[in-house]
Design a protein around this motif. Sequence first.
Motif, PDB file in Angstrom:
ATOM      1  N   LEU A  35      -2.115  -6.090  -3.818  1.00  0.00           N
ATOM      2  CA  LEU A  35      -2.578  -6.709  -2.582  1.00  0.00           C
ATOM      3  C   LEU A  35      -2.519  -8.236  -2.611  1.00  0.00           C
ATOM      4  CD1 LEU A  35      -3.392  -5.285  -0.031  1.00  0.00           C
ATOM      5  CD2 LEU A  35      -5.771  -5.724  -0.587  1.00  0.00           C
TER       6      LEU A  35
ATOM      7  N   ARG B 298       1.006   4.127  -2.853  1.00  0.00           N
ATOM      8  CA  ARG B 298       0.745   5.537  -2.603  1.00  0.00           C
ATOM      9  C   ARG B 298       1.909   6.391  -3.097  1.00  0.00           C
ATOM     10  NH1 ARG B 298      -2.926   8.720  -0.246  1.00  0.00           N
ATOM     11  NH2 ARG B 298      -1.894  10.690   0.111  1.00  0.00           N
TER      12      ARG B 298
ATOM     13  N   ASN C 286      -6.232   8.685  -4.761  1.00  0.00           N
ATOM     14  CA  ASN C 286      -6.773   7.553  -4.007  1.00  0.00           C
ATOM     15  C   ASN C 286      -7.360   6.514  -4.942  1.00  0.00           C
ATOM     16  OD1 ASN C 286      -5.958   8.790  -1.724  1.00  0.00           O
ATOM     17  ND2 ASN C 286      -7.963   9.659  -1.225  1.00  0.00           N
ATOM     18  N   GLN C 287      -7.988   7.003  -5.985  1.00  0.00           N
ATOM     19  CA  GLN C 287      -8.537   6.087  -6.978  1.00  0.00           C
ATOM     20  C   GLN C 287      -7.408   5.243  -7.580  1.00  0.00           C
ATOM     21  OE1 GLN C 287     -11.390   5.137  -7.758  1.00  0.00           O
ATOM     22  NE2 GLN C 287     -10.723   3.881  -9.508  1.00  0.00           N
ATOM     23  N   GLN C 288      -6.316   5.939  -7.931  1.00  0.00           N
ATOM     24  CA  GLN C 288      -5.172   5.224  -8.523  1.00  0.00           C
ATOM     25  C   GLN C 288      -4.591   4.212  -7.551  1.00  0.00           C
ATOM     26  OE1 GLN C 288      -2.007   7.328 -10.239  1.00  0.00           O
ATOM     27  NE2 GLN C 288      -3.289   8.596 -11.548  1.00  0.00           N
ATOM     28  N   VAL C 289      -4.475   4.637  -6.265  1.00  0.00           N
ATOM     29  CA  VAL C 289      -3.913   3.734  -5.262  1.00  0.00           C
ATOM     30  C   VAL C 289      -4.780   2.498  -5.145  1.00  0.00           C
ATOM     31  CG1 VAL C 289      -3.415   3.450  -2.803  1.00  0.00           C
ATOM     32  CG2 VAL C 289      -2.738   5.538  -3.974  1.00  0.00           C
ATOM     33  N   ARG C 290      -6.095   2.726  -5.182  1.00  0.00           N
ATOM     34  CA  ARG C 290      -6.997   1.573  -5.102  1.00  0.00           C
ATOM     35  C   ARG C 290      -6.746   0.610  -6.262  1.00  0.00           C
ATOM     36  NH1 ARG C 290     -10.681   4.897  -2.543  1.00  0.00           N
ATOM     37  NH2 ARG C 290     -11.386   5.813  -4.492  1.00  0.00           N
ATOM     38  N   GLU C 291      -6.597   1.203  -7.446  1.00  0.00           N
ATOM     39  CA  GLU C 291      -6.362   0.340  -8.611  1.00  0.00           C
ATOM     40  C   GLU C 291      -5.049  -0.420  -8.464  1.00  0.00           C
ATOM     41  OE1 GLU C 291      -6.630   2.900 -12.004  1.00  0.00           O
ATOM     42  OE2 GLU C 291      -8.765   3.294 -11.615  1.00  0.00           O
TER      43      GLU C 291
ATOM     44  N   VAL D 246       0.842  -1.202   0.000  1.00  0.00           N
ATOM     45  CA  VAL D 246       0.000   0.000   0.000  1.00  0.00           C
ATOM     46  C   VAL D 246       0.871   1.244   0.000  1.00  0.00           C
ATOM     47  CG1 VAL D 246      -1.673   1.302   1.338  1.00  0.00           C
ATOM     48  CG2 VAL D 246      -1.885  -1.176   1.154  1.00  0.00           C
TER      49      VAL D 246
ATOM     50  N   MET E  90      -3.570  -1.134  -5.678  1.00  0.00           N
ATOM     51  CA  MET E  90      -3.690  -2.115  -4.608  1.00  0.00           C
ATOM     52  C   MET E  90      -4.359  -3.386  -5.086  1.00  0.00           C
ATOM     53  SD  MET E  90      -4.530  -0.076  -1.136  1.00  0.00           S
ATOM     54  CE  MET E  90      -5.466  -1.429  -0.468  1.00  0.00           C
ATOM     55  N   VAL E  91      -5.332  -3.213  -5.939  1.00  0.00           N
ATOM     56  CA  VAL E  91      -6.018  -4.384  -6.480  1.00  0.00           C
ATOM     57  C   VAL E  91      -4.982  -5.302  -7.140  1.00  0.00           C
ATOM     58  CG1 VAL E  91      -7.642  -5.156  -8.243  1.00  0.00           C
ATOM     59  CG2 VAL E  91      -8.216  -3.230  -6.746  1.00  0.00           C
TER      60      VAL E  91
END
Length: 533
Positions: free
Chosen positions: A252, A32, A241-246, A28, A248-249
């Motif tokens: 992760l 970021r 945050n959107q990019q980080v989520r992507e 994560v 992370m998917v």
Amino acid sequence: MPIRRRTALRITLIAALVMAVGPVLLAVFLAREQGLSQEYARATALVQEIIYRSDRAVAQMQESLEIMAAGSFGSACSDAMLARMQQLGLAMEYVDALGYVENERILCSSMGRHAEPLLLDATAIPTVNDHELRLDVRFDIDPDPSRVFNVLSSDRYAVLASSEQAIDLGMVDQGLVLATFIPQSGQVRISRGELNPAWIPRLGEQRQQQFVDDGYIVVIMRSSQVQMTAALAAIPVASLNQQVREFMVLLLPVGLLAGVVLTMLVLSLARQRLSMTAEIRLALKRNEFFLVYQPIVDLASGHWVGAEALLRWRRQDGEITMPDTFIPMAEQSGLIGLITARVIELATQDMSALIRRYPQFRLSLNLSANDLQAQEIMAQLRRLSLVSAAQPRQIMVELTERILLNPEQANSNIQTLRQHGIQVAIDDFGTGYSSLSYLEKMQVDCLKIDRLFVEAIDTEAATNRVVLHIIDMARTLGITLVAEGVETAAQADFLRQHGVAWAQGWLYARPMAAQQLGQLFAVNAYDATVPRP
Ligand code: C2E
Ligand code: CA
Ligand code: CA
């Protein structure tokens, strides 16, 4: 559950947790960082584009004014003047209109002759070449009256450029904030989006500034060409945050997998260790440990002078486990004290008769560094002396160089042993931490040259010279040397020639049962001072 085991379990669980969570957190964090640097790069590119456009506009406006000033068009607002102004307006990409000025009024322009002259009433900002810049000027004969212009004027002409075009990057909104401003005054020329006025002063005297504030990633930069231009671009953090989520998917699952694998590894290692200590306890209870004895030989005469006790573990299924596998584990888990106690107990049983019978016989026992601190061990060693009626010097303990990590403590322990008539040897000498100066202070009786150096004797290895060095040193300090792991006659010859007193190794005998040692000792120990049985 004993405290030790509970702490071990707790440490194990914490380690497992760290291993499971660590890689994910790292993933994560990396996502970021990666996202942030991408967004900074995007904002920087936007700012550079704005500055480029703004600089081009200024250059074209100045050039237009110069061209008009150089021309001659008969009277003011003549057809020739209007035609020239229209032509320039078309030729210059960033110039929307040109006008003729008298007394700060535009009388006519590339858009035609004005019914009402346009008053240049916005506050003028002086610029280079005595030109004046006005921001936020509206031009009522413009077909689109909502348009706002920047106007650059000399005392005779004015050039109009739509303020929007510098920041009109054709980007769909995305919550972007774009602005150009005058760095000296902080005056905003044009902006789009929710510009936070507090950002602008943060440029200060710098060429560029970037930060995260108020939910935005902000980049501010001043033009290197036009003193009066600076630009700002801000990207909402939400898009990061959107990019980080992507990201992370993607990351992760990898992080989780790594965590799970590492956790399983730690747990299985811990289980092995826990079960090994449990097994050692059980082995003590079931009396599965026993000693074998390897003779120590006088190199000059070949006579046996003593033996080293070596521990073995006979499992219930009959399999013999060697000490290298369980002694380190016992040392780490704090069980070594119990094991050493058992060793001394076994040696007392096995060797008392031999010790009594042969006053030259020397029994050597291995101690761990921790054993020196234990009162019971000292008491047991004394008991061994008493029970076997050992003469002073008949019992020797072997200590590894690790005890020398704490030389003060070690020295006092060693001297206590020696006061009780017990001899002290440094085991595996040359492989550890010893330095000459320690040895001088320590006053030990014996050094055991590690097998590594004995092996090196028949080779050209550099370790080969170490033996000679050790021999030299021991002679100076008056310490008896025992060479370990002697396997060849050549090694024995070399050691003998260089004055090493004793040796131990397969060349003479492998470790053997106590009873066998007793029998063979009678044959091999013969010399003038030892009575034949
Ligand atoms: P160490 O004290 O250096 O013991 C010498 C090791 O070398 C022994 O292995 C012995 O069997 C082996 N050896 C003897 N001659 C030769 C030879 O000519 N060639 C080769 N290749 N090996 C030879 P062992 O019995 O497996 O012991 C291993 C280590 O375990 C010992 O090394 C010692 O550090 C430790 N250990 C053994 N018994 C005890 C004990 O009762 N208490 C403690 N604390 N440690 C012990
Ligand atoms: Ca030893
Ligand atoms: Ca050794």
